[in-house]
Design an enzyme around this catalytic site. Structure first.
Site, PDB file in Angstrom:
ATOM      1  N   LYS A 112       0.852  -1.185   0.000  1.00  0.00           N
ATOM      2  CA  LYS A 112       0.000   0.000   0.000  1.00  0.00           C
ATOM      3  C   LYS A 112       0.891   1.239   0.000  1.00  0.00           C
ATOM      4  O   LYS A 112       1.851   1.318   0.772  1.00  0.00           O
ATOM      5  CB  LYS A 112      -0.896   0.000   1.235  1.00  0.00           C
ATOM      6  CG  LYS A 112      -1.604   1.306   1.517  1.00  0.00           C
ATOM      7  CD  LYS A 112      -1.786   1.511   3.010  1.00  0.00           C
ATOM      8  CE  LYS A 112      -0.476   1.568   3.740  1.00  0.00           C
ATOM      9  NZ  LYS A 112      -0.088   2.815   4.335  1.00  0.00           N
ATOM     10  N   PRO A 164       9.316  -5.009   2.971  1.00  0.00           N
ATOM     11  CA  PRO A 164       9.924  -4.544   4.222  1.00  0.00           C
ATOM     12  C   PRO A 164       8.881  -4.449   5.334  1.00  0.00           C
ATOM     13  O   PRO A 164       7.697  -4.224   5.078  1.00  0.00           O
ATOM     14  CB  PRO A 164      10.470  -3.152   3.850  1.00  0.00           C
ATOM     15  CG  PRO A 164      10.571  -3.149   2.378  1.00  0.00           C
ATOM     16  CD  PRO A 164       9.487  -4.047   1.874  1.00  0.00           C
ATOM     17  N   VAL A 165       9.336  -4.611   6.565  1.00  0.00           N
ATOM     18  CA  VAL A 165       8.462  -4.592   7.738  1.00  0.00           C
ATOM     19  C   VAL A 165       8.574  -3.241   8.432  1.00  0.00           C
ATOM     20  O   VAL A 165       9.641  -2.624   8.450  1.00  0.00           O
ATOM     21  CB  VAL A 165       8.843  -5.737   8.697  1.00  0.00           C
ATOM     22  CG1 VAL A 165       8.018  -5.695   9.968  1.00  0.00           C
ATOM     23  CG2 VAL A 165       8.674  -7.084   7.989  1.00  0.00           C
ATOM     24  N   ALA A 166       7.446  -2.772   9.018  1.00  0.00           N
ATOM     25  CA  ALA A 166       7.392  -1.456   9.680  1.00  0.00           C
ATOM     26  C   ALA A 166       7.910  -0.381   8.738  1.00  0.00           C
ATOM     27  O   ALA A 166       8.763   0.429   9.072  1.00  0.00           O
ATOM     28  CB  ALA A 166       8.196  -1.467  10.982  1.00  0.00           C
ATOM     29  N   GLY A 217       5.749   1.558   6.387  1.00  0.00           N
ATOM     30  CA  GLY A 217       4.828   2.552   5.870  1.00  0.00           C
ATOM     31  C   GLY A 217       4.117   2.138   4.594  1.00  0.00           C
ATOM     32  O   GLY A 217       3.490   2.973   3.933  1.00  0.00           O
ATOM     33  N   GLY A 269       2.118  -0.819   4.641  1.00  0.00           N
ATOM     34  CA  GLY A 269       1.014  -1.688   5.043  1.00  0.00           C
ATOM     35  C   GLY A 269       1.222  -3.160   4.818  1.00  0.00           C
ATOM     36  O   GLY A 269       0.256  -3.893   4.561  1.00  0.00           O
ATOM     37  N   SER A 287      -0.825  -5.254   7.222  1.00  0.00           N
ATOM     38  CA  SER A 287      -2.251  -5.035   6.939  1.00  0.00           C
ATOM     39  C   SER A 287      -2.658  -5.732   5.645  1.00  0.00           C
ATOM     40  O   SER A 287      -3.738  -6.317   5.552  1.00  0.00           O
ATOM     41  CB  SER A 287      -2.533  -3.535   6.839  1.00  0.00           C
ATOM     42  OG  SER A 287      -2.280  -2.885   8.068  1.00  0.00           O
ATOM     43  N   ASP A 299      -5.348   0.154   8.430  1.00  0.00           N
ATOM     44  CA  ASP A 299      -5.060   0.025   6.999  1.00  0.00           C
ATOM     45  C   ASP A 299      -5.661  -1.231   6.374  1.00  0.00           C
ATOM     46  O   ASP A 299      -5.610  -1.402   5.154  1.00  0.00           O
ATOM     47  CB  ASP A 299      -3.546   0.007   6.761  1.00  0.00           C
ATOM     48  CG  ASP A 299      -2.933   1.394   6.769  1.00  0.00           C
ATOM     49  OD1 ASP A 299      -3.668   2.372   6.547  1.00  0.00           O
ATOM     50  OD2 ASP A 299      -1.716   1.500   7.003  1.00  0.00           O
TER      51      ASP A 299
END
Length: 304
Positions: free
Chosen positions: A21, A106-108, A110, A112, A115, A148
């Site tokens: 997202k 990638p994690v964390a 931005g 989503g 989500s 999200d």
């Protein structure tokens, strides 16, 4: 919505994808008295994704693999399982199974990822249990799982408002883009804390954004969309850069790329994007940035 058929005939395995997202704009209208933030954001989805498989006939479980799986934390706290459990509380005799998540995003970051994975899980469970995708219980569970998740459940361009529950579909052309993450996690909670709004407080200057803007309509060109998007920024960009100054370096690299029309941070960071008028320019920019910053995650593709 991106949905594939069964993985292999006779295996009773269903496959779906959690697309990245991207917040093309993000305005924080204010912080409600309950502590949640009201937002207005144009959201698009990229052509990169995590892959989620659901094998039937098993108890509810989750296995994570892939290049970014180690950054996902404890499996028991994964949003895929949270969404499944919440849906099971609302749908009698819900059939579940074993989820296998191939984590590519990638994690964390931005974009989503978690989500989108939860939304993919809900779509898979809906298919398995013959639930309509517009079943009100899916929408309820999506919002309870995370702000999200509702927009990721639809997985199409929207103007998102409120705490994520307001979704107005948009006719977005395919936008050539480059996504870059410096492989530095940024916690959404920390960014909102750094924004510094008190409960019940409007963001300074927010009185002119209480109504959603009018975005280009059906058939609008890439140039028209980029012009409109350029008028609205991301209110979380400044606090995120204070937490992780490397975000400014990413934005600089994207903004200086040949052919870049707009460079901005997505969500609460640290992933940033640049929009291009020509796909070849996006591909060339991605190659240049990846060569200069081999430790960064770089993806060139389209947003829609």
């Amino acid at each position: 919505m991106v949905v594939t058929g069964e993985a292999k005939t006779g295996t009773h395995a269903l496959v779906d994808y959690g697309r990245a997202k991207v917040n093309l704009t993000l305005r924080v209208v204010g912080r409600r008295v309950d502590g949640y933030h009201d937002l207005e954001s144009v959201v698009a989805f990229a052509d990169c994704a995590d892959r989620l498989t659901l094998s039937t006939g098993s108890a509810l479980s989750l296995e994570t693999t892939g290049p970014t799986a180690n950054a996902c934390g404890e499996v028991t706290h994964n949003l895929v399982l949270k969404a499944a459990r919440l849906l099971a509380e609302r749908v009698a005799d819900l059939e579940v199974g074993a989820f296998a998540l191939e984590k590519m995003l990638p994690v964390a970051a931005g974009i989503g990822g978690g989500s989108a994975d939860a939304a993919a899980a809900l779509r898979l469970l809906a298919r398995l249990n013959d639930l309509s995708f517009d079943d009100a219980r899916l929408a309820e569970v999506a919002l309870l799982t995370g702000a999200d998740v509702p927009v990721c459940l639809a997985s199409r361009a929207c103007d998102m408002t409120g705490v994520g529950e307001g979704l107005l579909p948009l006719s977005l052309p395919k936008l050539p883009a480059v996504l870059v993450n410096p492989n530095v996690p940024v916690a959404t909670k920390d960014v909102f804390t750094a924004l510094g709004l008190r409960n019940g407080e409007l963001l300074v200057g927010a009185t002119d954004v209480l109504e959603a803007p009018v975005w280009p309509g059906e058939g609008a060109s890439i140039a028209e969309w980029i012009a409109a998007l350029s008028e609205v920024g991301n209110d979380l960009e400044a606090p995120a850069k204070r937490i992780q100054p490397v975000i400014a370096d990413v934005l600089r690299a994207l903004g200086e790329a040949q052919g870049a029309q707009l460079a901005r941070m997505s969500g609460s960071g640290a992933t940033c994007f640049a929009l291009f008028a020509v796909a070849a320019d996006a591909q060339a920019a991605a190659r240049t940035i990846a060569a200069a910053h081999p430790g960064w995650w770089v993806h060139a593709g389209e947003l829609s």
